[in-house]
Every structure is written in C-alpha cells, then in structure tokens.
Write a protein that holds these residues in place. Structure first.
Motif, mmCIF file in Angstrom:
data_model
loop_
_atom_site.group_PDB
_atom_site.id
_atom_site.type_symbol
_atom_site.label_atom_id
_atom_site.label_comp_id
_atom_site.label_asym_id
_atom_site.label_seq_id
_atom_site.Cartn_x
_atom_site.Cartn_y
_atom_site.Cartn_z
ATOM 1 N N GLY A 158 -50.699 15.435 -12.138
ATOM 2 C CA GLY A 158 -51.106 14.604 -11.016
ATOM 3 C C GLY A 158 -50.005 14.554 -9.974
ATOM 4 N N LEU A 159 -50.381 14.559 -8.708
ATOM 5 C CA LEU A 159 -49.414 14.494 -7.609
ATOM 6 C C LEU A 159 -49.623 13.216 -6.831
ATOM 7 C CD1 LEU A 159 -47.229 15.745 -5.818
ATOM 8 C CD2 LEU A 159 -49.042 16.931 -4.554
ATOM 9 N N LEU A 168 -52.513 9.451 -3.402
ATOM 10 C CA LEU A 168 -53.008 10.124 -4.603
ATOM 11 C C LEU A 168 -53.737 11.392 -4.189
ATOM 12 C CD1 LEU A 168 -54.499 7.078 -6.579
ATOM 13 C CD2 LEU A 168 -52.205 8.052 -6.766
ATOM 14 N N TYR A 169 -53.387 12.522 -4.807
ATOM 15 C CA TYR A 169 -53.960 13.809 -4.434
ATOM 16 C C TYR A 169 -55.065 14.224 -5.399
ATOM 17 C CZ TYR A 169 -50.620 14.983 -0.762
ATOM 18 O OH TYR A 169 -49.908 15.017 0.410
ATOM 19 N N ASP A 170 -56.177 14.652 -4.824
ATOM 20 C CA ASP A 170 -57.252 15.288 -5.585
ATOM 21 C C ASP A 170 -57.160 16.784 -5.314
ATOM 22 O OD1 ASP A 170 -59.536 16.252 -6.755
ATOM 23 O OD2 ASP A 170 -60.934 15.153 -5.472
ATOM 24 N N VAL A 171 -56.770 17.558 -6.338
ATOM 25 C CA VAL A 171 -56.585 19.001 -6.166
ATOM 26 C C VAL A 171 -57.695 19.804 -6.848
ATOM 27 C CG1 VAL A 171 -54.095 18.739 -5.995
ATOM 28 C CG2 VAL A 171 -55.127 19.177 -8.225
ATOM 29 N N GLN A 172 -58.739 19.128 -7.278
ATOM 30 C CA GLN A 172 -59.783 19.815 -8.032
ATOM 31 C C GLN A 172 -60.925 20.314 -7.149
ATOM 32 O OE1 GLN A 172 -60.783 18.027 -11.901
ATOM 33 N NE2 GLN A 172 -59.164 16.513 -11.562
ATOM 34 N N LEU A 201 -59.023 8.243 -12.471
ATOM 35 C CA LEU A 201 -57.919 8.969 -13.091
ATOM 36 C C LEU A 201 -58.314 10.400 -13.444
ATOM 37 C CD1 LEU A 201 -54.983 8.620 -14.014
ATOM 38 C CD2 LEU A 201 -55.848 7.956 -16.259
ATOM 39 N N SER A 202 -59.545 10.615 -13.863
ATOM 40 C CA SER A 202 -60.007 11.962 -14.206
ATOM 41 C C SER A 202 -60.023 12.889 -12.996
ATOM 42 C CB SER A 202 -61.409 11.897 -14.827
ATOM 43 O OG SER A 202 -62.322 11.296 -13.926
ATOM 44 N N GLN A 203 -60.137 12.312 -11.822
ATOM 45 C CA GLN A 203 -60.108 13.090 -10.586
ATOM 46 C C GLN A 203 -58.669 13.380 -10.163
ATOM 47 O OE1 GLN A 203 -62.585 11.253 -7.623
ATOM 48 N NE2 GLN A 203 -61.916 12.609 -5.978
ATOM 49 N N PHE A 204 -57.779 12.478 -10.495
ATOM 50 C CA PHE A 204 -56.367 12.609 -10.125
ATOM 51 C C PHE A 204 -55.639 13.606 -11.015
ATOM 52 C CE2 PHE A 204 -51.999 10.845 -10.843
ATOM 53 C CZ PHE A 204 -51.467 11.176 -9.604
ATOM 54 N N LEU A 205 -55.938 13.596 -12.325
ATOM 55 C CA LEU A 205 -55.256 14.457 -13.283
ATOM 56 C C LEU A 205 -56.013 15.773 -13.426
ATOM 57 C CD1 LEU A 205 -54.381 11.825 -16.040
ATOM 58 C CD2 LEU A 205 -52.885 12.706 -14.236
ATOM 59 N N ALA A 218 -51.326 21.918 -2.506
ATOM 60 C CA ALA A 218 -51.096 20.505 -2.195
ATOM 61 C C ALA A 218 -49.619 20.236 -1.940
ATOM 62 C CB ALA A 218 -51.612 19.631 -3.333
ATOM 63 N N LEU A 219 -48.743 20.872 -2.713
ATOM 64 C CA LEU A 219 -47.305 20.686 -2.512
ATOM 65 C C LEU A 219 -46.871 21.138 -1.123
ATOM 66 C CD1 LEU A 219 -45.900 21.888 -5.973
ATOM 67 C CD2 LEU A 219 -46.101 19.540 -5.158
#
Length: 466
Positions: A158-159, A168-172, A201-205, A218-219
């Motif tokens: 998670g980022l 909070l980043y969503d990278v999915q 949390l499932s979206q974040f991780l 994202a970075l």
C-alpha cells in the motif's frame, strides 16, 4: 538461537557479584541460524507433544533426568510423570530432537484452517512525507523500487502519503488514483473521516506480483507539496516561522487503526516504512524542535537542552497502538534538521522495527539498506520466554519487544530478523547463591515461538527453540 553470557563463570553469590563490578546476564539472538558455537539446531516435529514441568512449566530437555515412567525437571527439580504417548516416543531417543541436542527447532501444528492461514499474507505500507524536496522523493522512489524487488511472493503493498493531508493510493485500476483527507492542525482533533471510509483496505492493499508496474507508476506521481499548499494547509509557527505541515503523528495513528481492523485476517504481519524529511509539526504528535536548530542559536537557547529526553509521550503511546494492530514500524529520516528522534524512536523500538538517519540525500545508502533489510529472513508474531533454575532469576530485559501484560519474563516481538539481539540481566533469588559442592549446575532455558513466511505452495510454520 545464539545465547552469550557476559561472564564465562557465573558469580557464586551476591557478594561475589557485587565485588566483581561486572554485568551478569546474557544476550540472546533468537532467530540466529546457528548457536553461539556455530552449531545449527536439530529440527523436529510435533512440538506440541514436548513435555512440560507441572511446577515451573519448563520444557523437557537433554539435561533432564529421564526414568522409565517419569522425568526430573533440570530447572526446579520437580518429578513429572510421562504420558503413554511420551513413553512410546522416548523408546526411540535418536528420533527425538529434544533427546539429541539442547538447541532444537520444532514445528507446531497450525491453528485454524488452511484457508485462513493462506489469507494471512504479509503487508508492506510506504508512508511518504510530501512536505519535502524533490531530491528526498527521488531517493524514496529508488528505495521503494528496491523494496518491491525484495518483498516475498504473495505480499500486499500500500502507498500512502502525508503532509497537511493523508493520501491513499489505489493502484489496482488502469491509472493510479489518490484520495485525500485533511489533517486538522489542532493537536486534540482527529480526522473527519476514518481511512476505511476514504478507501476500503482491500482496495488500498495491492498484490505486488500483479500490480508492480502500477505501483511504480504511482511512485512517479509523487510530488512535494507546494508553498501555496503549505501556507493554506499548515499553521503559522511562532516568531513568524512557517511550519512545514508535516502531520506525521495523526497519519501514523490513522494508518495503524486502518490496518489493525484486519490484523489476523487479511494479514499476518504489516510493516510500515515511514519516510521523514523533518520533524512532525502539524496536528497531533507535532514536536517543537525550534530551540535545537542552528538557525535559532542566536536566540540564546541553552545548547545543553539539545540532549533532553523525549518531549512528548505521544509516540510511546502510539507504539502501543501499533503493537495491538500487529504493525512493525521502520522509520527512515533523511534530514539535517534536529528531528527529536528521542520521541519518535519508540515507534520502531517497541514494534520491532528499525530507525535509520541520513544527514543528506546525496550520500544516503537508503535503497541498499532497505533491500538488505527485506532480503534477510525474518520471523513475526514472536513470543520469547526466559526461565532459570531456582537459585537465580531474570532481572531487567532490554530490546525491541514489549512485555506480556499477564506473565512475567514473557516478551512479544512483532518482527525479528537473524540479527535482532535482546539482553537480560540476572539477580540471585536469595543470599545463599549457588551451592559450591553439587552436581547440579545453574540452568537457563529460552523458548522462542515464531512464524515465518514460506513459499505459497507450503504451509507457514511456527517453531520452538529452547
């Protein structure tokens, strides 16, 4: 496990100990692959079947006297009966690790279903300070790229970012999406929204093996907060000094609560990598470091005050929140400012993490350090217990652990690598000390229960060393 005594011979009585002027105790490296003599442990199974003393709860070991139907505890001298299962087991002593060596590593049966165990994946969360420079963020990007290469298969990542707000980043998805919540400047205020309401949390991780490229993208979007944002979002400091809007304290507290809701379900271990470019100066947990900096030397502040202990218990209390949430915190401070690490250190000390300080981005070895740290084998959800024979007893203990609230001489360790070392000192139980003419020697037993991450096709296991 390696156990090293501070003296080659124990003092005979309290007077001898006092006269020697030497510390009396041991250092313990519980997850070391070899003991203090370079010997590897003897491995075995069925750790739950290892007999325990009915009086002191010590484990059966090679120093115990074994009879046909009973055994005598080497620590307290109590006679204990053997079950029929244990009697059958010890009729073939060469097949039992505890009959071969005093340094053993035994498997314990898994608790819960296999499905529940496989859901307990390790979690890594990067918390990046945006109240910083582009050079700081470039170094942080390199460090996190190294971390992504070192984390084990099956890990979740998670980022998050922090400044005067938490991101909070969503990278999915197809492109990275960040959702923000502002951090109030008042030290008593909390977030207007729980992070779970900002993003599930499932979206974040995100699984690293699936979304590594998205995480990298994202970075690359990380940018320092602008001077306008800092002016609008941060409070004006005393004497006209603009504070940086670095809401580290509340950001960490919110992340721990966010992750803790799924501890033991979504993850078995969470490690938070906190990247700091200066002292927290916004919202809860802010620190007043103005009197320590060289830029305030002309204000007549006492230079000796720079060595004061922590100025707030906030981070020591926050460490307890991290421990309850199953979170290990590693702090990476890249700054030449006084950052009051005396206050911040408790987050890493008590959660089993590490604290790194780099004076500049130019000479920093952060990417190499984080890669080496994550490449080393490590254990988590650890419990360590030290027992002694009746003539002496454990005194103080020192290390990155927290004591059990119920049992004496029991320590819990969130995360432990092969270099993590802890120390104990001893006291005599009475003035008589050790008997001078006896075949019974002082005994020390250390039990270390731990969990390790293994490849997905295998079950995770726990071990017991003594």
């Amino acid at each position: 496990m390696a156990v090293r005594a501070t003296v080659s011979r124990f003092p005979s009585d309290p007077d001898a100990q006092e006269a020697s002027g030497l510390p009396w105790g041991v250092t313990v490296t519980p997850f070391a692959t070899k003991d203090e003599n370079g010997a590897a442990p003897v491995y075995g199974s069925d750790g739950h079947m290892l007999p325990r003393c009915e009086n002191c709860y010590a484990y059966f070991n090679t120093y115990c006297e074994l009879e046909q139907w009973a055994w005598t505890c080497s620590l307290c001298g109590s006679l204990n009966g053997l079950s029929s299962q244990a009697i059958a087991r010890y009729t073939h002593p060469q097949s039992c690790a505890e009959m071969i060596s005093s340094f053993i590593d035994l498997d314990l049966p898994l608790e819960g279903s296999e499905e529940e165990t496989m859901q307990a994946r390790p979690v890594y969360v990067a918390a990046v300070d945006l109240s910083s420079s582009e050079e700081f963020l470039e170094l942080t990007r390199s460090a996190l790229q190294a971390a992504l290469e070192a984390v084990p298969s099956g890990a979740l990542f998670g980022l998050a970012t922090f400044s005067h707000k938490i991101g909070l980043y969503d990278v999915q998805g197809a492109i990275p999406v960040v959702k923000n919540v502002f951090i109030p400047s008042d030290t008593e205020d909390t977030l207007s929204l729980e992070l779970e309401d900002v993003m599930p949390l499932s979206q974040f991780l995100a699984p690293v093996e699936t979304f590594k490229e998205n995480i990298t993208s994202a970075l690359e979007t990380l940018r320092p907060t602008t001077s306008w944002e800092r002016t609008a979002g941060a409070a004006q400091g005393l004497d006209g000094v603009l504070m940086g809007g670095r809401g580290f304290g509340l950001a960490m507290e919110s992340l721990f609560n966010y992750l803790g809701s799924e501890y033991g379900n979504t993850f078995a271990l969470a490690r938070v990598f906190a990247f700091l470019s200066g002292p927290p100066d916004h919202g809860a947990g802010q620190l007043d470091t103005r009197r320590y900096g060289e830029q305030y030397a002309s204000k007549g502040e006492d230079a000796d005050r720079a060595l004061l202990p922590e100025q707030t218990p906030f981070y020591k209390d926050l460490a307890a929140v991290a421990v309850q949430a199953g979170v290990c915190v590693d702090i990476f401070a890249i700054t030449n400012e006084y950052t009051d690490l005396a206050s911040l250190k408790f987050l890493s000390i008590e959660s089993g993490g590490s604290l790194f300080l780099y004076s500049s981005t130019d000479d920093s070895t952060l990417p190499q350090d984080i890669y080496r740290m994550l490449s080393r084998p490590y254990a988590f959800n650890c419990i360590m217990r030290l027992r002694t024979s009746s003539e002496f007893k454990p005194g103080h203990s020192y290390g990155h652990f927290f004591p059990d609230p119920q049992y004496e001489n029991v320590q819990h360790i969130i995360c432990c690598d092969s270099y993590a070392t802890y120390a104990y000192d001893f006291d005599f139980a009475n003035a008589a000390g050790f008997a001078r003419h006896t075949s019974e020697q002082p005994m020390l037993q250390i039990a270390f229960q731990y969990t390790v991450v293994v490849p997905p096709e295998e079950l995770s296991s726990e071990g017991l060393g003594s």
